[in-house]
Write a protein that holds these residues in place. Structure first.
Motif, mmCIF file in Angstrom:
data_model
loop_
_atom_site.group_PDB
_atom_site.id
_atom_site.type_symbol
_atom_site.label_atom_id
_atom_site.label_comp_id
_atom_site.label_asym_id
_atom_site.label_seq_id
_atom_site.Cartn_x
_atom_site.Cartn_y
_atom_site.Cartn_z
ATOM 1 N N ASN A 1 81.202 15.533 -2.506
ATOM 2 C CA ASN A 1 81.719 16.899 -2.620
ATOM 3 C C ASN A 1 82.414 17.372 -1.350
ATOM 4 O O ASN A 1 82.418 18.562 -1.038
ATOM 5 N N ALA A 2 83.025 16.467 -0.608
ATOM 6 C CA ALA A 2 83.751 16.852 0.597
ATOM 7 C C ALA A 2 84.920 17.764 0.233
ATOM 8 O O ALA A 2 85.551 17.596 -0.815
ATOM 9 N N VAL A 3 85.210 18.734 1.107
ATOM 10 C CA VAL A 3 86.305 19.675 0.865
ATOM 11 C C VAL A 3 87.623 19.027 1.267
ATOM 12 O O VAL A 3 87.761 18.513 2.386
ATOM 13 N N VAL A 4 88.600 19.052 0.350
ATOM 14 C CA VAL A 4 89.915 18.467 0.609
ATOM 15 C C VAL A 4 90.999 19.452 0.188
ATOM 16 O O VAL A 4 90.741 20.426 -0.517
ATOM 17 N N ALA A 5 92.219 19.182 0.603
ATOM 18 C CA ALA A 5 93.338 20.076 0.333
ATOM 19 C C ALA A 5 93.703 20.103 -1.150
ATOM 20 O O ALA A 5 93.580 19.106 -1.855
ATOM 21 N N ALA A 6 94.186 21.254 -1.596
ATOM 22 C CA ALA A 6 94.743 21.399 -2.938
ATOM 23 C C ALA A 6 96.036 22.200 -2.794
ATOM 24 O O ALA A 6 97.039 21.663 -2.345
ATOM 25 N N LEU A 7 96.021 23.492 -3.123
ATOM 26 C CA LEU A 7 97.231 24.307 -2.972
ATOM 27 C C LEU A 7 97.537 24.625 -1.507
ATOM 28 O O LEU A 7 98.640 25.075 -1.190
ATOM 29 N N ALA A 8 96.572 24.402 -0.646
ATOM 30 C CA ALA A 8 96.824 24.528 0.798
ATOM 31 C C ALA A 8 97.080 23.135 1.361
ATOM 32 O O ALA A 8 96.303 22.211 1.124
ATOM 33 N N SER A 9 98.165 22.978 2.090
ATOM 34 C CA SER A 9 98.455 21.677 2.698
ATOM 35 C C SER A 9 97.555 21.414 3.895
ATOM 36 O O SER A 9 97.243 20.265 4.212
ATOM 37 N N ASP A 10 97.141 22.473 4.575
ATOM 38 C CA ASP A 10 96.193 22.351 5.682
ATOM 39 C C ASP A 10 95.588 23.725 5.959
ATOM 40 O O ASP A 10 96.031 24.739 5.416
ATOM 41 N N TRP A 11 94.582 23.738 6.813
ATOM 42 C CA TRP A 11 93.916 24.997 7.143
ATOM 43 C C TRP A 11 93.273 24.895 8.516
ATOM 44 O O TRP A 11 93.087 23.806 9.065
ATOM 45 N N ASP A 12 92.934 26.067 9.034
ATOM 46 C CA ASP A 12 92.297 26.143 10.345
ATOM 47 C C ASP A 12 91.211 27.208 10.291
ATOM 48 O O ASP A 12 91.390 28.255 9.649
ATOM 49 N N VAL A 13 90.100 26.937 10.950
ATOM 50 C CA VAL A 13 89.009 27.902 11.051
ATOM 51 C C VAL A 13 88.844 28.260 12.518
ATOM 52 O O VAL A 13 88.755 27.375 13.376
ATOM 53 N N SER A 14 88.810 29.549 12.811
ATOM 54 C CA SER A 14 88.692 29.992 14.200
ATOM 55 C C SER A 14 87.357 29.565 14.788
ATOM 56 O O SER A 14 86.386 29.295 14.068
ATOM 57 N N THR A 15 87.309 29.495 16.102
ATOM 58 C CA THR A 15 86.098 29.022 16.777
ATOM 59 C C THR A 15 84.902 29.914 16.508
ATOM 60 O O THR A 15 83.755 29.444 16.550
ATOM 61 N N ASP A 16 85.124 31.187 16.212
ATOM 62 C CA ASP A 16 83.996 32.081 15.929
ATOM 63 C C ASP A 16 83.604 32.053 14.448
ATOM 64 O O ASP A 16 82.662 32.740 14.031
ATOM 65 N N GLY A 17 84.312 31.247 13.647
ATOM 66 C CA GLY A 17 83.960 31.098 12.241
ATOM 67 C C GLY A 17 84.319 32.278 11.363
ATOM 68 O O GLY A 17 83.875 32.344 10.211
ATOM 69 N N LEU A 18 85.147 33.182 11.852
ATOM 70 C CA LEU A 18 85.456 34.397 11.100
ATOM 71 C C LEU A 18 86.821 34.370 10.407
ATOM 72 O O LEU A 18 86.999 35.046 9.384
ATOM 73 N N THR A 19 87.761 33.614 10.936
ATOM 74 C CA THR A 19 89.120 33.652 10.407
ATOM 75 C C THR A 19 89.527 32.296 9.858
ATOM 76 O O THR A 19 89.465 31.281 10.565
ATOM 77 N N TYR A 20 89.939 32.294 8.575
ATOM 78 C CA TYR A 20 90.404 31.087 7.892
ATOM 79 C C TYR A 20 91.899 31.241 7.617
ATOM 80 O O TYR A 20 92.315 32.198 6.958
ATOM 81 N N THR A 21 92.686 30.304 8.112
ATOM 82 C CA THR A 21 94.136 30.372 7.958
ATOM 83 C C THR A 21 94.613 29.157 7.159
ATOM 84 O O THR A 21 94.351 28.012 7.553
ATOM 85 N N PHE A 22 95.299 29.412 6.045
ATOM 86 C CA PHE A 22 95.750 28.350 5.151
ATOM 87 C C PHE A 22 97.274 28.325 5.073
ATOM 88 O O PHE A 22 97.907 29.379 4.967
ATOM 89 N N THR A 23 97.844 27.122 5.097
ATOM 90 C CA THR A 23 99.273 26.943 4.867
ATOM 91 C C THR A 23 99.471 26.444 3.435
ATOM 92 O O THR A 23 98.828 25.469 3.023
ATOM 93 N N ILE A 24 100.348 27.105 2.684
ATOM 94 C CA ILE A 24 100.499 26.822 1.261
ATOM 95 C C ILE A 24 101.469 25.664 1.038
ATOM 96 O O ILE A 24 102.484 25.530 1.729
ATOM 97 N N GLN A 25 101.164 24.829 0.061
ATOM 98 C CA GLN A 25 102.034 23.719 -0.307
ATOM 99 C C GLN A 25 103.411 24.233 -0.744
ATOM 100 O O GLN A 25 103.536 25.304 -1.325
#
Length: 504
Positions: A85-109
């Protein structure tokens, strides 16, 4: 047996819980074919339960997720088939999680379109996720409780900000809460769809079948077959008969007691892991089950190896976290089979002539209750079995918490939080467990989180908050020529994009 014809216009055509020869590779899916794949192939897959309607946004039931997620609807991320059940990309080509774990940034395909032909825009993504956050009627709303904001910094980026860290949030987005639909769509989602996945729904004959057709304008790798007919056969014997008479290319949820009928045929059987926890719930606030000695005695009375053998397709599980979830540990040392110690504990607790009632949904059959009646009788406990319809179970047990013991198959992945919630129907209340679970969610270190969950799970098992009778497995019969069929967790997620059929 196999239907390798070209795709014609469809003329033939989910809801709750699904239930050896050769075991398939967990990386490649079940395989029973050689030769060149036929891109025009049509295959028929036998399933057990179908949905009441197709509105995955507003209708519960694992059967909807099984048929529609990854195949018809997609989220920013998804779960890797047969890879823990590892998390992999779908409609997001990639993503980033901030060091404090609060902000998730996704780039769309790029180049994604809905089945209507409309392009996917960042507004669709923001609107879909915002609706989950704001609308209590949408499935997954509760999973967005700590979402502070959802915004689009530019036309290809979506940013989600949490009020507090939650290491499970990315996994949450692989489920219903993360699905992306077209903003302002007027499609009647109860009877039709407008997703972005590799298949469209070309026909649904309710009570019979659901037909998936390859979406030729799919943004990713095209589906390996032109058509998949999901044939709903709720009777296990009828399912095996349909496989034997050539009506099916694949049969899921093979009854282990019937599996031998497929010996010597063109079918190959594979056994897959699940997160289906056969849970014997104790009402931790109701006497005498509020006495830890009584709960321990009941657990010690159960020979889990014998029960698994009787169940036919299962493995032992002695704690609340299964092997596919973070924090798993073999907890078989906590309450090993010991009926003599069980009798002594009951005597110590003043419960030598104990009478209890097991409330169980009627569709689970008789294997579990029959075994428990016998096992508890060995330690002097009389167990009455109350087999009820599922709506009654939901009202009496789940909602009103009016029960002694209960049994249900908890299929959800990463649901340990139920034991950190004193209001859940288990009514288990342990502050240390709650604190450890909160810490496990708040950390941004996956290894640290798993270790905290492991600590909490051991406490839950040592408190005998419940008993985990078994971990369900799924047996799938894969016909000649079929390759790439998923193996694990297929009762809740059935990604069919990589399935192929070889030429005969």
């Amino acid at each position: 047996m196999l239907r390798r014809t070209a795709l014609f216009a469809a003329t033939a055509a989910i809801a709750a819980l699904a239930l050896t020869a050769c075991t398939a590779s967990p990386d490649s899916g079940a395989t029973n074919g050689t030769g060149d794949a036929d891109p025009n192939a049509s295959i028929t897959v036998g399933l057990v339960l179908e949905p009441d309607n197709l509105d995955i946004r507003h209708t519960s039931g694992a059967a909807l997720e099984q048929a529609l997620i990854d195949n018809v609807y997609q989220g920013l991320v998804t779960r890797a088939p047969d890879d823990d059940n590892a998390v992999v990309a779908a409609l997001a080509s990639d993503w980033d999680v901030s060091t404090d774990g609060l902000t998730y940034t996704f780039t769309i395909q790029d180049g994604v379109t809905f089945h209507s032909g409309d392009p996917l825009t960042i507004d669709d993504v923001v609107a879909s996720l915002t609706a989950v956050k704001d609308d209590e009627t949408i499935q997954g709303h509760g999973d967005f409780a700590n979402v502070a904001s959802i915004s689009a910094p530019d036309d290809s980026t979506v940013e989600i900000v949490l009020t507090e860290p939650n290491i499970n949030f990315l996994f949450t987005l692989t489920g219903r809460a993360g699905l992306v639909v077209k903003a302002g769509d007027t499609t009647d989602l109860k009877t039709a769809e407008n997703g972005t996945g590799p298949f469209t729904i070309s026909d649904w004959e309710q009570g019979d079948s659901l037909v998936l057709a390859r979406y030729d304008d799919y943004w990713g790798q095209p589906a390996g077959v032109a058509e998949v007919v999901l044939q709903y056969i709720p009777d296990f014997t009828a399912g095996v008969n349909a496989a034997l008479d050539g009506s099916l290319d694949v049969l899921t949820a093979v009854d282990p007691n019937l599996a031998s009928q497929l010996d010597g045929t063109d079918f190959t059987l594979s056994t897959g892991q699940t997160t289906d926890k056969g849970t014997l719930a104790f009402n931790n606030k109701r006497a005498p089950l509020n006495d830890a000695r009584v709960r321990e005695a009941l657990r010690l009375a159960i020979d889990h190896d014998a029960l698994v053998e009787a169940q036919g397709s299962a493995q032992t599980l002695f704690g609340p976290i299964p092997p596919l979830d973070p924090g798993y540990e073999d907890l078989s040392d906590v309450a090993p089979y010991d009926p003599e110690k069980a009798k002594a504990l009951l005597a110590e607790a003043g419960q030598e002539n104990l009478q209890l009632t097991l409330t169980i949904p009627s569709f689970y059959g008789t294997t579990v209750p029959t075994y428990l009646v016998s096992a508890f009788d060995e330690i002097g406990v009389t167990l009455e079995v109350d087999s009820v319809e599922f709506p009654t179970w939901l009202q009496d047990v789940y909602t009103n918490k009016d029960y002694d013991l209960s049994f249900v198959l908890h299929v959800e992945a990463r649901d340990f939080g139920n034991f950190a919630n004193p209001d859940y129907y288990f009514q288990y209340d342990n502050r240390e467990v709650q604190d450890l679970y909160a810490q496990a969610l708040a950390t941004t270190d996956a290894d640290e989180s798993a270790d905290l969950l492991k600590q909490a799970a051991r406490i839950v098992s040592e408190d005998n908050a419940a008993d985990w009778l078994y971990l369900g497995n799924t047996i799938t019969a894969v016909g000649s020529g079929v390759s790439g069929f998923p193996v694990n967790s297929i009762n809740v997620r059935l990604n069919l994009a990589d399935v192929t059929v070889s030429r005969g």
